[in-house]
Write a protein that holds these residues in place. Sequence first.
Motif, PDB file in Angstrom:
ATOM      1  N   LEU A 154      29.163  31.024  65.777  1.00  0.00           N
ATOM      2  CA  LEU A 154      29.190  30.472  67.168  1.00  0.00           C
ATOM      3  C   LEU A 154      28.494  31.450  68.175  1.00  0.00           C
ATOM      4  O   LEU A 154      27.813  31.084  68.882  1.00  0.00           O
ATOM      5  CB  LEU A 154      30.596  29.884  67.195  1.00  0.00           C
ATOM      6  N   PRO A 155      29.112  32.627  68.212  1.00  0.00           N
ATOM      7  CA  PRO A 155      28.605  33.550  69.316  1.00  0.00           C
ATOM      8  C   PRO A 155      27.010  33.877  68.955  1.00  0.00           C
ATOM      9  O   PRO A 155      26.388  34.066  69.964  1.00  0.00           O
ATOM     10  CB  PRO A 155      29.658  34.721  68.916  1.00  0.00           C
ATOM     11  N   GLY A 208      22.573  22.761  71.694  1.00  0.00           N
ATOM     12  CA  GLY A 208      23.280  21.473  70.944  1.00  0.00           C
ATOM     13  C   GLY A 208      23.986  21.934  69.613  1.00  0.00           C
ATOM     14  O   GLY A 208      25.323  21.390  69.508  1.00  0.00           O
ATOM     15  N   SER A 209      23.700  22.663  68.892  1.00  0.00           N
ATOM     16  CA  SER A 209      24.262  23.477  67.776  1.00  0.00           C
ATOM     17  C   SER A 209      25.413  24.270  68.286  1.00  0.00           C
ATOM     18  O   SER A 209      26.520  24.024  67.527  1.00  0.00           O
ATOM     19  CB  SER A 209      23.226  24.145  66.880  1.00  0.00           C
ATOM     20  N   ALA A 210      25.387  24.913  69.238  1.00  0.00           N
ATOM     21  CA  ALA A 210      26.593  25.650  69.893  1.00  0.00           C
ATOM     22  C   ALA A 210      27.514  24.645  70.220  1.00  0.00           C
ATOM     23  O   ALA A 210      28.868  24.814  69.958  1.00  0.00           O
ATOM     24  CB  ALA A 210      26.119  26.417  71.088  1.00  0.00           C
ATOM     25  N   ALA A 226      25.306  30.899  70.432  1.00  0.00           N
ATOM     26  CA  ALA A 226      25.544  30.785  71.793  1.00  0.00           C
ATOM     27  C   ALA A 226      24.602  31.887  72.282  1.00  0.00           C
ATOM     28  O   ALA A 226      24.056  31.744  73.544  1.00  0.00           O
ATOM     29  CB  ALA A 226      26.863  30.932  72.372  1.00  0.00           C
ATOM     30  N   ALA A 227      24.630  33.029  71.675  1.00  0.00           N
ATOM     31  CA  ALA A 227      23.517  34.222  72.326  1.00  0.00           C
ATOM     32  C   ALA A 227      22.313  33.921  72.474  1.00  0.00           C
ATOM     33  O   ALA A 227      21.423  34.139  72.958  1.00  0.00           O
ATOM     34  CB  ALA A 227      24.061  35.422  71.560  1.00  0.00           C
ATOM     35  N   PHE A 228      21.800  33.054  71.100  1.00  0.00           N
ATOM     36  CA  PHE A 228      20.416  32.401  71.143  1.00  0.00           C
ATOM     37  C   PHE A 228      20.109  31.577  72.183  1.00  0.00           C
ATOM     38  O   PHE A 228      18.943  31.736  72.719  1.00  0.00           O
ATOM     39  CB  PHE A 228      20.117  32.081  69.398  1.00  0.00           C
ATOM     40  N   ALA A 229      21.003  30.794  72.341  1.00  0.00           N
ATOM     41  CA  ALA A 229      20.714  29.912  73.627  1.00  0.00           C
ATOM     42  C   ALA A 229      20.809  30.670  74.890  1.00  0.00           C
ATOM     43  O   ALA A 229      19.877  30.032  75.626  1.00  0.00           O
ATOM     44  CB  ALA A 229      22.116  28.986  73.425  1.00  0.00           C
ATOM     45  N   ALA A 230      21.435  31.409  75.005  1.00  0.00           N
ATOM     46  CA  ALA A 230      21.329  32.343  76.355  1.00  0.00           C
ATOM     47  C   ALA A 230      20.119  32.989  76.410  1.00  0.00           C
ATOM     48  O   ALA A 230      19.132  32.819  77.304  1.00  0.00           O
ATOM     49  CB  ALA A 230      22.580  33.268  76.332  1.00  0.00           C
ATOM     50  N   ALA A 231      19.608  33.421  75.298  1.00  0.00           N
ATOM     51  CA  ALA A 231      18.240  34.231  75.081  1.00  0.00           C
ATOM     52  C   ALA A 231      16.968  33.256  75.626  1.00  0.00           C
ATOM     53  O   ALA A 231      16.105  33.570  76.264  1.00  0.00           O
ATOM     54  CB  ALA A 231      17.884  34.787  73.922  1.00  0.00           C
ATOM     55  N   LEU A 232      17.055  32.098  74.982  1.00  0.00           N
ATOM     56  CA  LEU A 232      16.135  30.977  74.996  1.00  0.00           C
ATOM     57  C   LEU A 232      16.349  30.676  76.723  1.00  0.00           C
ATOM     58  O   LEU A 232      15.112  30.281  77.078  1.00  0.00           O
ATOM     59  CB  LEU A 232      16.342  29.624  74.353  1.00  0.00           C
ATOM     60  N   LEU A 233      17.469  30.461  77.210  1.00  0.00           N
ATOM     61  CA  LEU A 233      17.689  29.988  78.639  1.00  0.00           C
ATOM     62  C   LEU A 233      17.058  31.022  79.519  1.00  0.00           C
ATOM     63  O   LEU A 233      16.245  30.809  80.659  1.00  0.00           O
ATOM     64  CB  LEU A 233      18.935  29.703  79.124  1.00  0.00           C
ATOM     65  N   ILE A 234      17.024  32.397  79.248  1.00  0.00           N
ATOM     66  CA  ILE A 234      16.341  33.397  80.040  1.00  0.00           C
ATOM     67  C   ILE A 234      14.933  33.361  79.782  1.00  0.00           C
ATOM     68  O   ILE A 234      13.946  33.394  80.864  1.00  0.00           O
ATOM     69  CB  ILE A 234      17.005  34.761  79.401  1.00  0.00           C
ATOM     70  N   CYS A 235      14.423  33.095  78.688  1.00  0.00           N
ATOM     71  CA  CYS A 235      13.133  32.900  78.356  1.00  0.00           C
ATOM     72  C   CYS A 235      12.419  31.754  79.310  1.00  0.00           C
ATOM     73  O   CYS A 235      11.502  31.705  79.949  1.00  0.00           O
ATOM     74  CB  CYS A 235      12.449  32.584  77.015  1.00  0.00           C
TER      75      CYS A 235
END
Length: 167
Positions: free
Chosen positions: A5-6, A80-82, A9-18
Amino acid sequence: MTRLLPLVAAFAAALLICMGYYAWTVLWPGAGGQLPFDLRVLGYSATEAQRYLLALSDDARAVYLLEMRWLGLAFRVVLGSALLLGSWHLSRGRAAWRRGVFLFLALAWMGADAAENLLVNEMLLRGPVALDRALVDWASLFTRLKFVLLAVCGVALFGLWRQRRGG
């Protein structure tokens, strides 16, 4: 699953930053300072959509249709996976129907985001001249729905997390 899960979530945050980088450096300036459709929490009217499309440069439109489209797809899948993993993990021990409600909320957000992206993509392809009022109304509805469902998911996950902690 708790270790996964972390990372998700970190990957989702990285995509959001991109996505934020492209929105800030290309889409926003490429439309004369107007917010991209995906960031308009309260939606938009047909007039606002037409005004945005008229102001949008060809380079910004190309980035919106390519880079942002693929980043948006990846973000939807990863976030969505997170949400699904978090809901599944934090709702352990609850009745199956309650767990299902939390999972449904995450899936509903994913569906609303997918529908919004399809409709926004169609508006970008049609441009300001061939823009259809019904298309804009549906896109705006799904934009608002996406944000409402994301907020509901966030509140639900926070509530589950607090209950797990005993607070």
